[in-house]
Design a protein around this motif. Structure first.
Motif, mmCIF file in Angstrom:
data_model
loop_
_atom_site.group_PDB
_atom_site.id
_atom_site.type_symbol
_atom_site.label_atom_id
_atom_site.label_comp_id
_atom_site.label_asym_id
_atom_site.label_seq_id
_atom_site.Cartn_x
_atom_site.Cartn_y
_atom_site.Cartn_z
ATOM 1 N N GLN A 286 -41.538 7.381 17.384
ATOM 2 C CA GLN A 286 -40.404 6.749 18.053
ATOM 3 C C GLN A 286 -39.466 6.094 17.040
ATOM 4 O O GLN A 286 -38.239 6.249 17.097
ATOM 5 C CB GLN A 286 -40.911 5.719 19.060
ATOM 6 N N GLU A 287 -40.035 5.346 16.100
ATOM 7 C CA GLU A 287 -39.218 4.711 15.064
ATOM 8 C C GLU A 287 -38.568 5.759 14.152
ATOM 9 O O GLU A 287 -37.479 5.539 13.612
ATOM 10 C CB GLU A 287 -40.072 3.747 14.237
ATOM 11 N N HIS A 288 -39.238 6.887 13.989
ATOM 12 C CA HIS A 288 -38.749 7.951 13.113
ATOM 13 C C HIS A 288 -37.395 8.485 13.561
ATOM 14 O O HIS A 288 -36.622 9.019 12.748
ATOM 15 C CB HIS A 288 -39.795 9.078 13.093
ATOM 16 N N GLU A 289 -37.074 8.351 14.847
ATOM 17 C CA GLU A 289 -35.798 8.842 15.352
ATOM 18 C C GLU A 289 -34.617 8.044 14.811
ATOM 19 O O GLU A 289 -33.471 8.484 14.901
ATOM 20 C CB GLU A 289 -35.805 8.796 16.889
ATOM 21 N N TRP A 290 -34.876 6.877 14.233
ATOM 22 C CA TRP A 290 -33.796 6.066 13.663
ATOM 23 C C TRP A 290 -33.227 6.674 12.387
ATOM 24 O O TRP A 290 -32.208 6.178 11.865
ATOM 25 C CB TRP A 290 -34.294 4.648 13.369
ATOM 26 N N ARG A 291 -33.856 7.706 11.853
ATOM 27 C CA ARG A 291 -33.402 8.244 10.570
ATOM 28 C C ARG A 291 -31.938 8.669 10.600
ATOM 29 O O ARG A 291 -31.227 8.556 9.596
ATOM 30 C CB ARG A 291 -34.280 9.425 10.132
ATOM 31 N N TRP A 292 -31.450 9.148 11.731
ATOM 32 C CA TRP A 292 -30.083 9.638 11.800
ATOM 33 C C TRP A 292 -29.060 8.507 11.859
ATOM 34 O O TRP A 292 -27.855 8.760 11.764
ATOM 35 C CB TRP A 292 -29.923 10.555 13.011
ATOM 36 N N ARG A 293 -29.518 7.288 12.004
ATOM 37 C CA ARG A 293 -28.589 6.155 12.030
ATOM 38 C C ARG A 293 -28.570 5.401 10.703
ATOM 39 O O ARG A 293 -27.862 4.405 10.560
ATOM 40 C CB ARG A 293 -28.967 5.208 13.172
ATOM 41 N N TRP A 294 -29.379 5.867 9.762
ATOM 42 C CA TRP A 294 -29.466 5.193 8.462
ATOM 43 C C TRP A 294 -28.738 6.031 7.415
ATOM 44 O O TRP A 294 -29.101 7.188 7.168
ATOM 45 C CB TRP A 294 -30.927 4.999 8.064
ATOM 46 N N HIS A 295 -27.727 5.441 6.760
ATOM 47 C CA HIS A 295 -26.949 6.171 5.757
ATOM 48 C C HIS A 295 -27.799 6.539 4.543
ATOM 49 O O HIS A 295 -27.502 7.516 3.859
ATOM 50 C CB HIS A 295 -25.736 5.346 5.320
ATOM 51 N N GLY A 296 -28.848 5.781 4.282
ATOM 52 C CA GLY A 296 -29.699 6.088 3.142
ATOM 53 C C GLY A 296 -30.650 7.239 3.379
ATOM 54 O O GLY A 296 -31.384 7.633 2.472
ATOM 55 N N PHE A 297 -30.645 7.807 4.574
ATOM 56 C CA PHE A 297 -31.551 8.911 4.883
ATOM 57 C C PHE A 297 -31.247 10.141 4.040
ATOM 58 O O PHE A 297 -32.139 10.907 3.682
ATOM 59 C CB PHE A 297 -31.450 9.237 6.381
ATOM 60 N N GLY A 298 -29.991 10.346 3.688
ATOM 61 C CA GLY A 298 -29.643 11.459 2.820
ATOM 62 C C GLY A 298 -29.102 12.672 3.539
ATOM 63 O O GLY A 298 -28.662 13.630 2.896
ATOM 64 N N GLU A 299 -29.133 12.682 4.864
ATOM 65 C CA GLU A 299 -28.562 13.778 5.638
ATOM 66 C C GLU A 299 -27.740 13.190 6.774
ATOM 67 O O GLU A 299 -28.023 12.096 7.257
ATOM 68 C CB GLU A 299 -29.651 14.690 6.216
ATOM 69 N N GLU A 300 -26.745 13.953 7.196
ATOM 70 C CA GLU A 300 -25.921 13.540 8.318
ATOM 71 C C GLU A 300 -26.296 14.351 9.555
ATOM 72 O O GLU A 300 -26.696 15.512 9.444
ATOM 73 C CB GLU A 300 -24.434 13.763 8.003
ATOM 74 N N PRO A 301 -26.183 13.768 10.751
ATOM 75 C CA PRO A 301 -26.440 14.550 11.968
ATOM 76 C C PRO A 301 -25.493 15.746 12.047
ATOM 77 O O PRO A 301 -24.337 15.664 11.632
ATOM 78 C CB PRO A 301 -26.164 13.552 13.101
ATOM 79 N N ARG A 302 -25.983 16.859 12.566
ATOM 80 C CA ARG A 302 -25.132 18.042 12.715
ATOM 81 C C ARG A 302 -24.061 17.760 13.770
ATOM 82 O O ARG A 302 -24.351 17.195 14.821
ATOM 83 C CB ARG A 302 -25.974 19.257 13.117
ATOM 84 N N PRO A 303 -22.830 18.174 13.514
ATOM 85 C CA PRO A 303 -21.717 17.812 14.410
ATOM 86 C C PRO A 303 -21.587 18.761 15.602
ATOM 87 O O PRO A 303 -20.541 19.378 15.822
ATOM 88 C CB PRO A 303 -20.508 17.914 13.477
ATOM 89 N N PHE A 304 -22.630 18.890 16.373
ATOM 90 C CA PHE A 304 -22.593 19.770 17.538
ATOM 91 C C PHE A 304 -22.074 19.000 18.759
ATOM 92 O O PHE A 304 -22.376 17.824 18.941
ATOM 93 C CB PHE A 304 -23.986 20.313 17.856
ATOM 94 N N SER A 305 -21.359 19.718 19.611
ATOM 95 C CA SER A 305 -20.897 19.098 20.853
ATOM 96 C C SER A 305 -21.975 19.152 21.936
ATOM 97 O O SER A 305 -21.952 18.353 22.875
ATOM 98 C CB SER A 305 -19.629 19.799 21.348
ATOM 99 N N GLN A 306 -22.911 20.089 21.815
ATOM 100 C CA GLN A 306 -23.981 20.202 22.804
ATOM 101 C C GLN A 306 -24.926 19.006 22.695
ATOM 102 O O GLN A 306 -25.094 18.426 21.614
ATOM 103 C CB GLN A 306 -24.775 21.496 22.611
ATOM 104 N N PRO A 307 -25.573 18.631 23.797
ATOM 105 C CA PRO A 307 -26.478 17.474 23.762
ATOM 106 C C PRO A 307 -27.774 17.764 22.996
ATOM 107 O O PRO A 307 -28.178 18.913 22.827
ATOM 108 C CB PRO A 307 -26.766 17.212 25.249
#
Length: 590
Positions: A286-307
């Protein structure tokens, strides 16, 4: 018949490659006149003019190219060279510094270093390049050189907070913790909201103090002589404690950080790694899902419009489910086991894999109903011929499946070597081994990895292992420069993971540090011994000699930080006690 623009571009490139500069200039010039806002064409015209020694004519085109596309390293490089040839040294140094910054942002540190050195050669007093060179040397792990450069820089300009912070980082890397504390505090005095300096101050104090139980190492003095705890300093304290004592009370640091700042992504992310390391998968995923909100993670979320898929059943998805690879190759190999499970539940699954893994995964997963495609060059318009309804990152699948330690899908093999390649490698290795035990070796990971210094070792440390009789060792490292004497180099032949898999399944054993090859051997069902750092990656957990992820894996752990010689001695002793008959056979039959 007149040429099309595309034909002109091809012909121009042919002239350029052959050194026919006049012909290339004529065609590039026509193309640029037709497309004056095309930065690449302006750069090409300027580059050819510069190569023809028509520097004064080249500069306006090169300046224009950089103005239109300042993130293009090639254009900036060509501008810097042209400026230096025109005798405009100050401007050339500025362009070279800009080029170095572009390379630094891309973690191409050797190229960044060369650019900053060029800037200083053209303009020895150019202080931005001097500061950036010091920071680059620190990022490369060349701490002594970085300390020397940054110390000299700060003598002439002591009010630069970033330079003090970079000096602190270099001192920290060199083990000079007390001096590092001083540098970080100077950076904070100049810029009180400097979060990196604040965080690294906590790390320096943690190492310096030996981690007292009252956690004061994570605090720094305020103006009144008291102490101030921040979420960032507490996260850094937790990370420092993890490096020194992974069995200690680390979770408390992250929990306390979250009481101060409940939405602090770095605290959630590090807490997830701490929980997973300890086997608390329920809270960890559950905590692991926070990775996409942390700039230090090293990757950005994919810019998809789909959910994003949250676990809805197939009929609610209403179409294809796209699963996207993330993080390293080892992560993709480890978690690709979930893809056939999705297909078996009735989902129409497409998996977007990194290119070096594409062939292996395509051939291994095709029969399971999973369609594997290479990672899209244009992520916003991924695979127009394969529209999808929802998407999910690969490492979110354990969370969606509610994976616990005793429910890890660990049936092996779940990847297979292609039969024809497998037969070819069987002949190669049999001829090289001559009936001896065949052991693959991996002792280094990617230098760019954030913890590569912890997980990699030098080939010289493998000498006790290489002395074990009755063994032919095969190096699976891509690079062949640093190779133990006597090891057969296979790296130049391993152009992708499909080829590596075909070699690995013909080995009796793989001995590796924490790299993608260790995961590959485990996924193929090949016996694999992994040498694990004292403070391990979360997936190897604590105190175990086995892995619930890979039944054929054995873990050899450091008993104290950095003690690789003891680990190698343990591995050598274990290897001396087995032969091919004493190891389980590889299970990776197609």
């Amino acid at each position: 018949m007149s040429m099309t623009l595309q034909e002109m571009a091809v012909r121009a490139a042919e002239h350029h490659q052959k050194g026919e500069l006049a012909g290339a200039l004529s065609l590039y010039g026509e193309l640029q006149a037709a497309n004056p806002r095309d930065a690449r064409l302006s750069s090409l015209v300027g580059t050819v003019l510069a190569q023809m020694r028509r520097t004064a004519e080249a500069l306006p085109f090169l300046h224009q190219a950089v103005r239109m596309d300042p993130q293009n390293p090639e254009s900036v490089h060509n501008l810097a060279i042209a400026l230096s040839e025109a005798g405009q040294m100050a401007e050339a140094a500025e362009a070279a510094n800009q080029l170095g910054q572009l390379h630094y942002e891309r973690r191409a540190f050797e190229l960044a270093r060369a650019a900053f050195l060029a800037a200083l050669e053209w303009e020895p007093g150019y202080r931005p390049a001097a500061a950036n060179l010091g920071a680059t040397l620190q990022a490369m792990g060349r701490h002594a050189e970085s300390i020397e450069r940054l110390t000299a820089f700060l003598k002439g300009d002591p009010d630069q907070a970033e330079a003090h912070c970079n000096l602190g980082n270099a001192l920290l890397g060199a083990g000079a913790y007390r001096d590092a504390v001083t540098s970080f505090r100077r950076a904070l005095a100049l810029r009180p909201d400097y979060s990196e300096a604040e965080s690294n101050l906590g790390l320096a104090l943690a190492w310096l103090s030996g981690l007292p139980e009252d956690a004061a190492a994570g605090e720094h003095a305020d103006a009144d002589g008291g102490v101030t705890e921040t979420a960032a300093s507490l996260v850094t304290l937790g990370n420092a404690r993890l490096a020194i004592d992974p069995l200690g009370d680390i979770e408390r640091c992250y929990r306390k950080a979250l009481t101060l700042q409940p939405d602090f992504p770095a605290a959630h992310w590090n807490l997830s790694l701490c929980l997973l390391l300890r086997g608390d998968f329920t809270r960890g995923w559950q905590e692991h899902e926070w990775r996409w909100r942390w700039h230090g993670f090293g990757e950005e979320p994919r810019p998809f419009s789909q959910p994003i898929w949250q676990g809805e059943p197939p009929h609610q998805v209403g179409g294809t489910l796209l699963v996207t690879a993330e993080q390293g190759y080892g992560d993709t190999i480890q978690f690709s086991r979930y893809l056939p499970l999705l297909a078996a539940r009735g989902y129409d699954v497409v998996f977007e894999a990194q290119t070096p893994l594409f062939t292996l995964l395509w051939s291994s997963l095709g029969d399971s109903g999973v369609r594997v495609v290479p990672r899209s060059v244009s992520p916003a318009h991924v695979h127009d011929d394969l529209p999808f309804a929802r998407h999910v990152p690969l490492l979110s699948l354990p969370h969606r499946f509610g994976t616990l330690i005793d429910t890890i899908p660990a049936t092996i093999p779940y990847l297979w070597a292609e039969p024809r390649r497998r037969r070819l490698w069987a002949e190669r290795l049999e001829a090289a081994a001559g009936g001896r035990l065949r052991v693959g070796l991996v002792w280094r990971g990617r230098p760019e990895h954030s913890r590569d210094g912890d997980r990699s070792l030098t080939s010289q440390l493998l000498a006790p292992l290489m002395a074990v009789p009755g063994v032919t060792f095969f190096s699976l490292q891509k690079e062949t420069g640093d190779r133990p004497p006597g090891a057969v180099a296979l790296g130049p032949l391993l152009h992708d993971f499909a080829e590596t898999a075909a070699a690995v399944v013909n080995l009796d054993l793989v001995i590796a540090v924490d790299t993608a090859v260790a995961h590959l051997a485990g996924a193929l069902g090949v016996p694999v011994w992994v040498m694990v750092p004292f403070s391990p990656d979360w997936r190897w957990m604590l105190g175990r000699t086995d892995s619930p992820w890979y039944p054929t894996m054995t873990l050899f752990r450091q008993r104290c930080a950095g003690d690789w010689p003891a680990v190698v001695a343990d591995v050598a002793a274990a290897l001396a006690g087995v032969d091919a008959a004493g190891l389980p056979r590889a299970m990776g039959e197609a």
